[in-house]
Design an enzyme around this catalytic site. Sequence first.
Site, PDB file in Angstrom:
ATOM      1  N   HIS A  87      -4.613  -3.482   6.515  1.00 32.30           N
ATOM      2  CA  HIS A  87      -4.387  -3.706   5.083  1.00 32.30           C
ATOM      3  C   HIS A  87      -5.735  -4.095   4.482  1.00 32.30           C
ATOM      4  O   HIS A  87      -6.062  -5.270   4.312  1.00 32.30           O
ATOM      5  CB  HIS A  87      -3.356  -4.818   4.854  1.00 32.30           C
ATOM      6  CG  HIS A  87      -3.315  -5.258   3.420  1.00 32.30           C
ATOM      7  ND1 HIS A  87      -2.841  -4.460   2.415  1.00 32.30           N
ATOM      8  CD2 HIS A  87      -3.712  -6.403   2.818  1.00 32.30           C
ATOM      9  CE1 HIS A  87      -2.949  -5.095   1.261  1.00 32.30           C
ATOM     10  NE2 HIS A  87      -3.483  -6.273   1.476  1.00 32.30           N
ATOM     11  N   ASP A  96       0.839  -1.207   0.000  1.00 34.42           N
ATOM     12  CA  ASP A  96       0.000   0.000   0.000  1.00 34.42           C
ATOM     13  C   ASP A  96       0.873   1.256   0.000  1.00 34.42           C
ATOM     14  O   ASP A  96       0.581   2.222  -0.706  1.00 34.42           O
ATOM     15  CB  ASP A  96      -0.911  -0.019   1.237  1.00 34.42           C
ATOM     16  CG  ASP A  96      -1.639  -1.347   1.353  1.00 34.42           C
ATOM     17  OD1 ASP A  96      -2.393  -1.681   0.431  1.00 34.42           O
ATOM     18  OD2 ASP A  96      -1.422  -2.070   2.348  1.00 34.42           O
TER      19      ASP A  96
END
Length: 376
Positions: A234, A206
């Site tokens: 996440h 990410d």
Amino acid sequence: MRRAVRERFLPPEATQVVWSSNRGDRIFSPIFHQSAFFLLVAVLLFFMKTPIRVAVTGAAGQIGYSLLFRIASGSMFGPDQPVALNLIEIEPAMKALEGVVMELDDCAFPLLTDIRATASLDEGFSSVNWALLVGSVPRKAGMERKDLLGINGKIFTGQGQAIARNAASDIRTLVVGNPCNTNCLIAMNSAPEIPKERWFAMTRLDENRGKTQIARKAGVHVTDVTNLAIWGNHSSTQYPDFYNAQIGGKPVTEVISDHDWLQGEFIETVQKRGAAIIAARGASSAASAANAIVDTVRSLTVPTPSGDWFSVAVCSDGSYDLNRGLMISYPIRTDGSSWEIVQGVPVNDFSRAKISATVQELQEEHDAVADLLPKG
Ligand SMILES: NC(=O)c1ccc[n+]([C@@H]2O[C@H](COP(=O)([O-])OP(=O)(O)OC[C@H]3O[C@@H](n4cnc5c(N)ncnc54)[C@H](O)[C@@H]3O)[C@@H](O)[C@H]2O)c1
């Protein structure tokens, strides 16, 4: 094993010369002396470093297929660090794993000392220094998130226990298989013997995705973007904290004047990038995930550049008033051996609301698997 390793790394004729060095005709040859000397130095240099043993679960999967070759080539631990691989799969995937092992063999990687492929957790985690938990059961049609958490929870309970029973004393574990924060929470709590600071869940993909989006928007190279922390889970609630990120040492919000883009499209693009890749590729991100695993381990083992930080989920100590004990992604720094949550990063009202939402989701995941966690 030493003999096997030695034979793997020396060409056959060199091995013969060394083992038959008592023969007079070779002993008195100056050329032999010189080559034997260099061979000896090479062998000594090689054996000065003990191989790092790395377990990878789900090794025959998509990510495994991109990851193993990076580890074996030296990308993860450096170009002079030997590595050994313990590859773990479920029984039905052992045949596919056999093919992956054949390909690893065919690469003749100089740093790879040995490979063990197994469906046994005890064998797979035996003496490992790093455990990369990639394999997990994917969500299927009609399956509730809670069901998925429960199924994977049982897998990660067993893996945590097997790591505690078998791994080396310096074991560190990175969980990648989703939902990775909560899978990691379960594994960590199943192995109370292992210090909590040795458990991590991956949010680096990410961070990397966010840095590229910012670099594109600002028209700079991705290496100019620093200090981009992912906070929380996440998942699509994660918060990529552009307020504290920098471009060439300046706040992103000074360089990029389009703050609507930062608060809206930027965050959403990072949060939903996984789904966009599935839509485009017909399969989930794998090579970029493998790359993020390499980046995470390197970032945890190499000192963080001065003033910068990186993202990984760790067991919260309550920093920033976030729920203690959950696996929360924070801005992290390390000196190469121990890490710390970077303190004093400004959190404005916008960021606080986003961080609270993603931590709330982690708390709900925690509550859904409470029966797998210690009481109290
Ligand atoms: N954290 C992240 O940033 C991130 C990014 C991408 C993917 N992921 C996750 O990583 C996981 C793996 O992704 P993939 O694309 O390689 O999936 P994949 O389906 O291609 O491979 C998964 C492999 O795991 C194996 N497996 C399943 N249960 C296992 C168990 N109990 N023990 C050992 N092996 C087991 C399967 O046999 C399969 O080979 C998924 O959960 C995915 O959602 C996480």
